[in-house]
Design an enzyme around this catalytic site. Structure first.
Site, short mmCIF file in Angstrom:
data_model
loop_
_atom_site.label_atom_id
_atom_site.label_comp_id
_atom_site.label_asym_id
_atom_site.label_seq_id
_atom_site.Cartn_x
_atom_site.Cartn_y
_atom_site.Cartn_z
N GLY A 1 6.96 -0.28 0.24
CA GLY A 1 7.21 -0.21 1.59
C GLY A 1 6.32 -1.33 2.21
CB THR B 1 3.95 2.54 5.13
OG1 THR B 1 4.54 2.17 6.19
CG2 THR B 1 4.08 4.13 5.01
CB CYS C 1 9.55 -7.52 -0.24
SG CYS C 1 10.04 -7.49 -1.91
CD GLU D 1 7.75 -7.82 5.60
OE1 GLU D 1 7.25 -6.60 5.99
OE2 GLU D 1 7.95 -8.19 4.49
#
Ligand code: NAD
Length: 477
Positions: A223, A227, A279, A381
């Site tokens: 993730g 987090t 990702c 990101e």
């Protein structure tokens, strides 16, 4: 409307509190999912605990057979996987078929074969023999994101159970449908109760409860980096085994000798596949000064030809982003880029689509130029269909730019000189670099990031070793 329940101890267990799951391409509510908390997680952990001993006592061969059975049953439902994944995430059906459905099956099949063929080294001394034994860790807590829902969940469940662990998994609350399909498949084939438990709910409630549970021995988390920090802060003082696969801001380095006709479609794929929500996507494109104008013209033309629209149409190259709030976040970066002095070369807004897609979370593929490589847009990101272009004058400058962010997940280099490409790749500070290709995956290789992109490696023997405890037994002869 699909009704989803937790799958605990071999049973579908309804609970009273629900969350709504939305189709991001239309805004329509498509499912109700349990809003699980401490109670449901405890039930799941207790089921995993009860199943643990008998599951770990099965032979490796028996467990690999179960993986093959899951793979066969999933393969039978490949079309369902693809259509549910497309409905839930907004991704094009063609992508969901080619990537999500096929890789989810392949993950189980791969780990069945890989574990069967795997052998651990023993170390001989003059007077003794060291036997290395891989034991299960215990209960594995698996937490996954929304971008590749079943693909990433199966990537964790398969090696976890083949090594004799039992599992409590929490898929993303935004995309629960294919985890539910996996529960159905596991139920149909009769996998022993409690080996795989799937609990739905919010990260801050169900996810946090898994990480905090003292009976859970291992956490594999994929993730976001923020987090991941929270997960690590909870799990590390409890000495849980921890794997963190986190965010990225990957550089695509285009050298002056690359064949643009061949590389531009692949560079566009690396920027915009799954609406840029992978990702590994190359969202910072670093281009040699010597070919800047030609590259920019051809790349912009190519990206302008990409079609955004109905995810169920085979003609759509891009579908919807995962939610309206995520699209807002991505759009806020486009506005930031404008304030930072960037020029939008194409895209930058939501496309005009007919009903029901006028309410969907769509965004045109966007190319931004003229930004410093150190700007926020170029270093944070975004996780959407937005790439920034930057020019470099030398290989050293390209490397410096590639390494300037806090992330270190992946990257790619494009050149007709493979030796130079490989030398450059070795200097990029990431866990993975592709030369003249992107997302070309061999499941045996290490997968993971450096810097703020994560800790640990999964894939092939790295997964088998993460999901086991290596114990040495030294026998004196
Ligand atoms: P996220 O971090 O918001 O959520 C991931 C999962 O963690 C979800 O299931 C969520 O419910 C859960 N979660 C949230 N808070 C939690 C908490 N306090 N404790 C335990 N669990 C919690 O990420 P996302 O938005 O779902 O996914 C996008 C991110 O994932 C991007 O940053 C992307 O780069 C990253 N990602 C990384 C990889 C990789 O392999 N490195 C692969 C895919 C996605």
């Amino acid at each position: 409307m699909i009704q989803i329940n937790n799958y605990i101890n071999g049973e579908f267990q309804p609970i009273k509190d629900f969350l709504e799951d939305t189709n991001p391409a239309t805004g329509e509510v498509i499912a109700n999912i349990p809003k699980s908390g401490l109670t449901e997680v405890e039930k799941a952990v207790n089921a995993a605990d009860e199943a643990r001993i008998s599951w770990s006592k099965l032979s490796l061969e028996e467990r690999t057979d179960w993986l093959d059975k899951i793979a066969d049953a999933l393969e039978y439902r490949s079309d369902d996987i693809a259509s549910l994944e497309s409905l839930d995430t907004g991704k094009p059906i063609t992508l969901a078929k080619a990537v999500d459905a096929s890789r989810s099956v392949a993950n189980f099949r791969f780990f069945a074969k890989f574990a069967r063929d795997f052998s651990v080294e023993n170390f001989e001394m003059d007077d003794a023999m060291n036997h290395v034994v891989l034991k299960p860790v215990g209960i594995a807590g698996l937490i996954t994101p929304w971008n590749l829902p079943l693909y990433l969940l199966s990537w964790k469940i398969a090696p976890a159970i083949v090594m004799g662990n039992t599992v409590v998994a929490k898929p993303s609350e935004l995309t629960p449908l294919t985890a539910n399909l996996l529960s159905e498949v596991i139920h149909e084939i009769g996998l022993p109760a409690g080996v795989v438990n799937i609990v739905h709910g919010l990260g801050s409630e169900a996810g946090q409860a898994i990480v905090e549970n003292s009976k859970v021995n291992l956490i594999s988390f994929t993730g976001g980096t923020i987090t991941g920090k929270m997960v690590a802060a909870t799990a590390a003082p409890m000495f849980k085994k921890l794997s963190l696969e986190l965010g990225g801001k990957n550089a695509t380095v285009v050298l002056e000798d690359t064949n643009l006709e061949e590389s531009i479609p692949e560079i566009a794929r690396s920027g915009f596949m799954n609406q840029g929500q992978v990702c590994l996507c190359g969202s910072r494109i670093l281009v040699s000064d010597k070919i800047w104008d030609e590259f920019v013209d051809k790349f912009v033309d190519y990206v302008k030809s990409m079609k955004v629209g109905d995810p169920s149409s085979p003609n759509s190259d891009l579908g919807a982003l995962v939610s309206l709030s995520h699209r807002d976040k991505v759009e806020s970066y486009i506005h930031l880029a404008q304030r930072e002095g960037g020029e939008i070369l194409c895209g930058g807004k939501s496309p005009k689509l007919p009903s029901p897609f006028d309410k969907g979370a769509f965004l045109e593929p966007t190319i931004i130029s003229g930004l410093s490589h150190m700007s926020r847009t170029a270093t944070e990101e975004i996780f959407g269909p937005v790439v920034t272009l930057h020019r470099f004058k030398s290989d050293n400058e390209a490397i410096e730019m590639a390494n300037c962010t806090e992330y270190g997940l992946a990257g790619s280099v494009w050149t007709s000189d493979v030796k130079r490409g490989k030398e450059l790749a070795e200097q990029i500070e990431t866990g993975m670099v592709w030369v003249n290709t992107w997302l070309h995956r061999d499941l045996r290789v290490p997968f993971g990031g450096v810097k703020n992109s994560g800790v640990g490696r999964e894939g092939g023997r790295w997964s088998l070793s993460f999901f086991s405890e290596a114990v040495n037994i030294c026998v004196k002869e």
